[in-house]
Design a protein around this motif. Structure first.
Motif, short mmCIF file in Angstrom:
data_model
loop_
_atom_site.label_atom_id
_atom_site.label_comp_id
_atom_site.label_asym_id
_atom_site.label_seq_id
_atom_site.Cartn_x
_atom_site.Cartn_y
_atom_site.Cartn_z
N THR A 211 9.34 8.49 -22.42
CA THR A 211 8.51 9.69 -22.48
C THR A 211 7.21 9.51 -21.71
O THR A 211 6.54 10.49 -21.40
N ASP A 212 6.86 8.26 -21.40
CA ASP A 212 5.58 7.98 -20.73
C ASP A 212 5.74 7.59 -19.26
O ASP A 212 4.74 7.42 -18.57
N ARG A 233 3.88 5.44 -14.06
CA ARG A 233 3.58 6.60 -14.89
C ARG A 233 2.44 7.42 -14.30
O ARG A 233 1.64 6.92 -13.50
N TYR A 265 4.47 2.17 -25.65
CA TYR A 265 5.33 2.90 -24.74
C TYR A 265 6.81 2.57 -24.96
O TYR A 265 7.69 3.40 -24.72
N GLN A 377 4.86 12.12 -17.65
CA GLN A 377 5.04 12.13 -19.09
C GLN A 377 5.84 13.36 -19.52
O GLN A 377 5.73 14.44 -18.92
#
Length: 426
Positions: A211-212, A233, A265, A377
């Protein structure tokens, strides 16, 4: 065009040394290299060099040394958050069939050492601690003056001095400035001896979407004894005075703080693969941070007898593994024009070069930017959706034999030797 007997090369990185080797070997032009730093830099982690660049390194006579140092695994394996493999694909299967060359992953310092060794054998002069302060043209020659008061004069000057090029800012195109891409990399290299046995059997690139951002592992040595990992990221511009080249953290407190951040993370990653990723991070002793900058499209690449190549002209995000390869293509196309079209003026030489290189470079810049999108993200449900889309896409790629059609790999078969060098636009 008058005979070109000497070329000044500003920048002692891979682009500059490759240019010196090629001009001396193929054009019988004497190169002299000037580098800002006091010694060859060890900055950077590992570089990916696909078929188009790999073939050109072989033409420089460097294949055996590179194969002895780098990893040639070309498979991309995408892992899910739950730990299983979503799908695999050969990143250079089709292009290797067309060119004879696949994919090389090698530490940047190793690549530069191979190039430097070749330059030494060729007795190419390389001068360090040379900061450019002025460039002048006169009497069909170009002179560069350095901060230490020395100067040199040649028939051509090639700026290979990277995204923060002094040749560009001092002379060719001062108005073009680097822009932050919005993405930063954290990376390091970890010995596989410190990791589970499975680490030494990894092949190619093993990537996991979170997700990051995106986390990936890949071997970077021929012996599989070192793993290069990176976490890419989207972040705001880092607050540091060292954003030009990135920076390293060696201190125990700083590295431990980083590991705690990374643990957050990676907390959702499951299975043996998730455990492997956490162990890789835990075994990291030096953390390297690199904010990714790029140059806007449309800049000027030449002025008078000066030409920018590589990152000095068209620095792009690394998300297409084309930085080194684009510089090599620049070098080989320019070398070929000078060799095969001696009747062209300098202006015509640079114009033909620009007409052929710019569309090609623009294509790669846009590809790298698109690939960078997966580093942004996202939410848990969007990540799950992305995993399903990736599963379907990689299944279709295999099931319908799309690799045999060269889907996504045709740009990797490009060869500057096949360009038509005639002047079309008068």
């Amino acid at each position: 065009m008058a005979i070109i007997s000497k070329v000044l090369i500003i920048g002692g990185g891979p682009a500059g040394i490759a240019a010196a080797l090629q001009f001396q070997k193929a054009n019988n032009i004497k190169p002299v290299v000037y580098e800002l730093r006091s010694e060859p830099t060890t900055l950077g982690g590992a570089l990916g060099i696909p078929s188009n660049g790999f073939r050109l390194l072989e033409r420089l006579g460097l294949l055996d040394e590179l194969l002895a140092r780098g990893s040639t695994g070309s498979e991309l394996a995408v892992h899910s958050v739950k730990g299983h493999v979503i799908g695999t694909m050969d990143m250079t299967g089709w292009s290797k069939e067309k060119t004879g060359f696949g994919y090389l992953r090698i530490r940047r310092a190793e690549l530069l050492e191979v190039l430097m060794n070749a330059a030494q054998k060729a007795t190419i002069p390389i001068h360090f601690n040379k900061k450019v302060v002025k460039i002048d043209e006169h009497d069909e020659l170009v002179t560069v003056t350095f901060a230490d008061g020395t100067s040199d004069t040649g028939d051509l000057l090639i700026g290979c001095d990277g995204i923060h090029s002094a040749v560009r800012t001092a002379y060719v195109d001062p108005d073009i400035v680097p822009e932050y891409s919005g993405i930063s990399n954290v990376f390091s290299i970890v010995p596989t001896a410190q990791l589970p046995p499975a680490a030494s059997t990894l092949q190619g690139i093993n990537a996991t979407l979170t997700t990051d951002g995106l986390l990936a592992l890949t071997p970077c040595t021929a012996s599989q004894d070192n793993i290069y990992w990176f976490f890419s990221r989207a972040v705001t511009m880092p607050d540091s005075n060292n954003t030009r080249d990135g920076w390293e953290q060696h201190g125990k407190k700083e590295v431990d703080d980083f590991k705690l951040t990374m643990a957050g993370y990676l907390k959702d990653l499951q299975g043996e693969w998730g455990d492997m990723l956490r162990q890789v991070v835990n075994q990291t002793s030096v953390v390297k941070f690199y904010p990714i900058f790029r140059l806007p499209l449309g800049g000027t690449w030449s002025k008078g007898r000066c030409l920018l190549i590589g990152d000095a002209a068209h620095a792009m995000q690394p998300h297409a593994s084309q930085g080194v390869s684009m510089a090599l293509e620049d070098v080989f196309l320019l070398s070929r024009i000078l060799r095969e079209k001696p009747e062209y003026s300098i202006a015509d030489t640079f114009r033909v070069y620009d007409e052929h290189r710019r569309p090609r470079v623009d294509e790669m810049v846009k590809t790298a930017e698109r690939n960078g999108g997966v580093r942004k993200q996202t939410s848990n449900w969007k990540l799950a959706m992305n995993e399903k889309l990736a599963t379907g896409a990689m299944w279709a790629y295999q099931a319908f034999g799309l690799e045999k059609l060269g889907l996504g790999q045709k740009p990797l078969a490009y060869d500057p030797e096949e360009e038509n060098l005639d002047l079309f636009k008068l």
